[in-house]
Design an enzyme around this catalytic site. Structure first.
Site, PDB file in Angstrom:
ATOM      1  N   SER A 136       0.847  -1.180   0.000  1.00  0.00           N
ATOM      2  CA  SER A 136       0.000   0.000   0.000  1.00  0.00           C
ATOM      3  C   SER A 136       0.891   1.243   0.000  1.00  0.00           C
ATOM      4  O   SER A 136       1.803   1.356   0.815  1.00  0.00           O
ATOM      5  CB  SER A 136      -0.871  -0.052   1.259  1.00  0.00           C
ATOM      6  OG  SER A 136      -1.562   1.144   1.445  1.00  0.00           O
ATOM      7  N   LYS A 162      -0.994  -0.823  -4.459  1.00  0.00           N
ATOM      8  CA  LYS A 162      -2.245  -0.115  -4.135  1.00  0.00           C
ATOM      9  C   LYS A 162      -1.888   1.333  -3.858  1.00  0.00           C
ATOM     10  O   LYS A 162      -1.052   1.618  -2.995  1.00  0.00           O
ATOM     11  CB  LYS A 162      -2.889  -0.776  -2.911  1.00  0.00           C
ATOM     12  CG  LYS A 162      -3.819   0.091  -2.081  1.00  0.00           C
ATOM     13  CD  LYS A 162      -4.609  -0.763  -1.090  1.00  0.00           C
ATOM     14  CE  LYS A 162      -4.833  -0.063   0.237  1.00  0.00           C
ATOM     15  NZ  LYS A 162      -5.631  -0.875   1.169  1.00  0.00           N
ATOM     16  N   LYS A 164      -3.082   4.942  -2.558  1.00  0.00           N
ATOM     17  CA  LYS A 164      -4.115   5.688  -1.831  1.00  0.00           C
ATOM     18  C   LYS A 164      -4.499   6.889  -2.689  1.00  0.00           C
ATOM     19  O   LYS A 164      -3.611   7.550  -3.255  1.00  0.00           O
ATOM     20  CB  LYS A 164      -3.551   6.182  -0.497  1.00  0.00           C
ATOM     21  CG  LYS A 164      -3.220   5.059   0.452  1.00  0.00           C
ATOM     22  CD  LYS A 164      -4.454   4.607   1.161  1.00  0.00           C
ATOM     23  CE  LYS A 164      -4.135   3.537   2.178  1.00  0.00           C
ATOM     24  NZ  LYS A 164      -5.298   3.131   2.938  1.00  0.00           N
ATOM     25  N   ASP A 189      -7.215   2.936  -3.352  1.00  0.00           N
ATOM     26  CA  ASP A 189      -7.983   2.917  -2.098  1.00  0.00           C
ATOM     27  C   ASP A 189      -8.298   4.354  -1.709  1.00  0.00           C
ATOM     28  O   ASP A 189      -7.387   5.154  -1.488  1.00  0.00           O
ATOM     29  CB  ASP A 189      -7.148   2.245  -0.997  1.00  0.00           C
ATOM     30  CG  ASP A 189      -7.888   2.166   0.332  1.00  0.00           C
ATOM     31  OD1 ASP A 189      -9.076   2.533   0.384  1.00  0.00           O
ATOM     32  OD2 ASP A 189      -7.269   1.731   1.321  1.00  0.00           O
ATOM     33  N   GLU A 214     -11.219   0.783  -4.014  1.00  0.00           N
ATOM     34  CA  GLU A 214     -11.599   0.373  -2.662  1.00  0.00           C
ATOM     35  C   GLU A 214     -12.257   1.525  -1.908  1.00  0.00           C
ATOM     36  O   GLU A 214     -11.720   2.633  -1.874  1.00  0.00           O
ATOM     37  CB  GLU A 214     -10.329  -0.092  -1.931  1.00  0.00           C
ATOM     38  CG  GLU A 214     -10.557  -0.647  -0.549  1.00  0.00           C
ATOM     39  CD  GLU A 214      -9.262  -1.093   0.123  1.00  0.00           C
ATOM     40  OE1 GLU A 214      -8.185  -1.073  -0.526  1.00  0.00           O
ATOM     41  OE2 GLU A 214      -9.324  -1.463   1.303  1.00  0.00           O
ATOM     42  N   ASP A 239     -14.340  -2.058   2.136  1.00  0.00           N
ATOM     43  CA  ASP A 239     -13.484  -2.334   3.293  1.00  0.00           C
ATOM     44  C   ASP A 239     -14.234  -1.861   4.537  1.00  0.00           C
ATOM     45  O   ASP A 239     -14.934  -2.646   5.199  1.00  0.00           O
ATOM     46  CB  ASP A 239     -12.138  -1.600   3.093  1.00  0.00           C
ATOM     47  CG  ASP A 239     -11.228  -1.637   4.306  1.00  0.00           C
ATOM     48  OD1 ASP A 239     -11.574  -2.278   5.310  1.00  0.00           O
ATOM     49  OD2 ASP A 239     -10.139  -1.015   4.278  1.00  0.00           O
ATOM     50  N   LYS A 263     -10.490  -7.625   6.846  1.00  0.00           N
ATOM     51  CA  LYS A 263      -9.564  -7.318   7.937  1.00  0.00           C
ATOM     52  C   LYS A 263     -10.166  -7.964   9.174  1.00  0.00           C
ATOM     53  O   LYS A 263     -11.234  -7.527   9.629  1.00  0.00           O
ATOM     54  CB  LYS A 263      -9.455  -5.811   8.156  1.00  0.00           C
ATOM     55  CG  LYS A 263      -8.638  -5.062   7.110  1.00  0.00           C
ATOM     56  CD  LYS A 263      -8.611  -3.591   7.448  1.00  0.00           C
ATOM     57  CE  LYS A 263      -7.850  -2.794   6.413  1.00  0.00           C
ATOM     58  NZ  LYS A 263      -8.324  -1.383   6.383  1.00  0.00           N
ATOM     59  N   GLY A 291      -4.655  -4.867   5.625  1.00  0.00           N
ATOM     60  CA  GLY A 291      -3.569  -4.761   6.599  1.00  0.00           C
ATOM     61  C   GLY A 291      -3.753  -3.525   7.445  1.00  0.00           C
ATOM     62  O   GLY A 291      -4.321  -2.525   6.983  1.00  0.00           O
TER      63      GLY A 291
HETATM   64  O1  NPG Z   1       0.123  -2.865   4.814  1.00  0.00           O
HETATM   65  O2  NPG Z   1      -0.624  -3.018   6.856  1.00  0.00           O
HETATM   66  C1  NPG Z   1      -0.526  -2.437   5.763  1.00  0.00           C
HETATM   67  C2  NPG Z   1      -1.243  -1.144   5.551  1.00  0.00           C
HETATM   68  C3  NPG Z   1      -2.209  -1.249   4.444  1.00  0.00           C
HETATM   69  O3  NPG Z   1      -2.955   0.824   3.633  1.00  0.00           O
HETATM   70  C4  NPG Z   1      -3.095  -0.064   4.426  1.00  0.00           C
HETATM   71  N1  NPG Z   1      -4.012  -0.040   5.354  1.00  0.00           N
HETATM   72  O4  NPG Z   1      -6.926   1.811   4.784  1.00  0.00           O
HETATM   73  O5  NPG Z   1      -6.501  -0.271   4.580  1.00  0.00           O
HETATM   74  C5  NPG Z   1      -6.173   0.871   4.931  1.00  0.00           C
HETATM   75  C6  NPG Z   1      -4.830   1.099   5.562  1.00  0.00           C
HETATM   76  C7  NPG Z   1      -4.824   1.403   7.007  1.00  0.00           C
HETATM   77  C8  NPG Z   1      -3.735   1.107   7.761  1.00  0.00           C
HETATM   78  C9  NPG Z   1      -5.857   1.978   7.607  1.00  0.00           C
HETATM   79  C10 NPG Z   1      -3.681   1.387   9.097  1.00  0.00           C
HETATM   80  C11 NPG Z   1      -5.807   2.257   8.948  1.00  0.00           C
HETATM   81  C12 NPG Z   1      -4.708   1.960   9.660  1.00  0.00           C
END
Ligand code: NPG
Length: 378
Positions: A136, A162, A164, A189, A214, A239, A263, A291
């Protein structure tokens, strides 16, 4: 399952390789709540997904620790009939607090599987020994900067990128990544950043052959996602909206999503996550593993679950060094763009207790004395 005797709640501060997302209050370190349950049959570890501040979900780590101590753990302690499969039912009187519930269910499941010498992967019915790893990529200051980051991850072997996105940072970075890196598997995302009136703008992303978009709209706008899907050809993945198997069933039936991000923390634990996986499989809806900057403990459970058959897309299951200079377990490393699925009992990873002590900010024990839950060690 054996009697649940005590639970240790440990707060650790794990330095991050790079600040994750300032708007979520995740800066230089991850403030993580870890649980260690002590049962007559052995120990188990759990990790709470909640962040330090209630900026991504309503749950946050202090709140999780409080609800665990005052409301959740007292309902479980001392029960000798308790199994991981019974945790959610025992906690049903407490409304919500899915991330807190997920953490304790994970720890009980780990203890149970370790005592049976069964791995999470085996328990879930894993069908592969390694899972494709995606990464990400946050909002960057400039196009050259995001191209540099993406190029670095592709060099490491990540199998999917991915990006953002948010209003003002969407079509251009996607176009630039496509132009520079060709047909690399790519998805975006939005973390709820758009509204339905942006539908025509979001449809411009259709030109880039993305795997999915997403969570473009706010989490309670499931019907609006179904409306958006009539305008945007790129498959919509949900999500934040998917908080349970019921929510997943409703969203699929409404036509709000074609793909679901799972998740375990968001949905109340691995067992509900497995129900979502199974439901989606039966409806022909592929899923992938999200994640939340997990340590090696949470990552171990997520990687094991991502080896289930309907996890058809690479997950946000990146290697430990994408997040942490040093993990609290043996690190997960990228091997040809994949992470190996642990196959030892339970989560199948060893915790580095010396390092854990070094980064521990506080420890609280909750246990029973004279038939009543008490806490010690504040
Ligand atoms: O690789 O753990 C990872 C992070 C992936 O971007 C990621 N997670 O929106 O899904 C999400 C985002 C996130 C991470 C959101 C931490 C909130 C807290």
């Amino acid at each position: 399952m054996a009697l649940l005797q005590a639970i240790e709640m440990r707060r650790v501060r794990l330095p991050l390789v790079a600040p994750f997302r300032a708007s979520y209050g995740v800066h230089a370190e991850r403030d993580v709540l870890l649980l260690r349950v002590v049962t007559a049959g052995g120990e188990g570890w759990g990790e709470c997904a909640a962040l330090a501040e209630p900026t991504y979900t309503s749950e946050y780590v202090d709140g999780c620790q409080h609800v665990l101590r005052e409301h959740l753990l007292p309902r479980l302690l001392g029960r000798d009939d308790l199994s991981a499969a019974g945790v959610a039912e025992a906690l049903r009187p407490v409304v919500g607090h899915r991330m807190a519930k997920a953490a304790i269910e994970m720890a009980v499941l780990d203890a149970e599987l370790r005592s049976k010498r069964q791995s999470f992967a085996h328990f879930f019915g894993a069908v592969r020994a390694a899972v494709d790893s995606g990464v990400s990529v946050g909002i960057h200051r400039s196009i050259p900067a995001v191209l540099g980051t993406v190029g670095g991850y592709l060099d490491q072997g990540y199998r999917r990128i991915k990006l953002k996105i948010k209003p003002g940072w969407d079509v251009e970075p996607v176009r630039a990544v496509r132009e520079r890196f060709g047909d690399v598997p790519l998805q975006v995302d939005a973390n709820t950043a758009y509204s339905l009136s942006d539908a025509r703008h979001l449809a411009e992303l259709d030109a880039f052959d993305l795997l999915l978009i997403e969570q473009p709209l706010p989490e309670d706008q499931v019907l609006a996602h179904a409306e958006l899907a009539k305008v945007v050809r790129t498959p919509i993945c949900l999500d934040e909206s998917i908080t349970s198997a019921q929510a997943a069933a409703d969203a699929i039936q409404l036509g709000a999503c074609k793909i679901i991000n799972i998740k375990p923390g968001r949905v109340g634990g691995y067992l509900e996550a497995r129900r979502i996986h199974d439901l989606c499989a039966s409806r022909g809806v592929p899923v992938w593993m999200g994640g939340m900057l997990e340590t090696g403990l949470g990552r171990a459970g997520n990687v094991a679950m991502a080896a289930m058959p309907n996890f058809k897309l690479p997950g946000d299951t990146s290697a430990s060094d994408r997040y942490y200079h040093r993990d609290i377990t043996d690190p997960f490393v990228l091997v040809d763009g994949r992470l190996n699925v642990p196959d030892s009992p339970g989560l199948g990873v060893n915790v580095d207790l010396d390092y854990l002590k070094e980064i521990t900010a506080s420890v609280q024990m909750v246990q029973r004395r004279e038939g009543r839950p008490v806490r010690v060690g504040d």
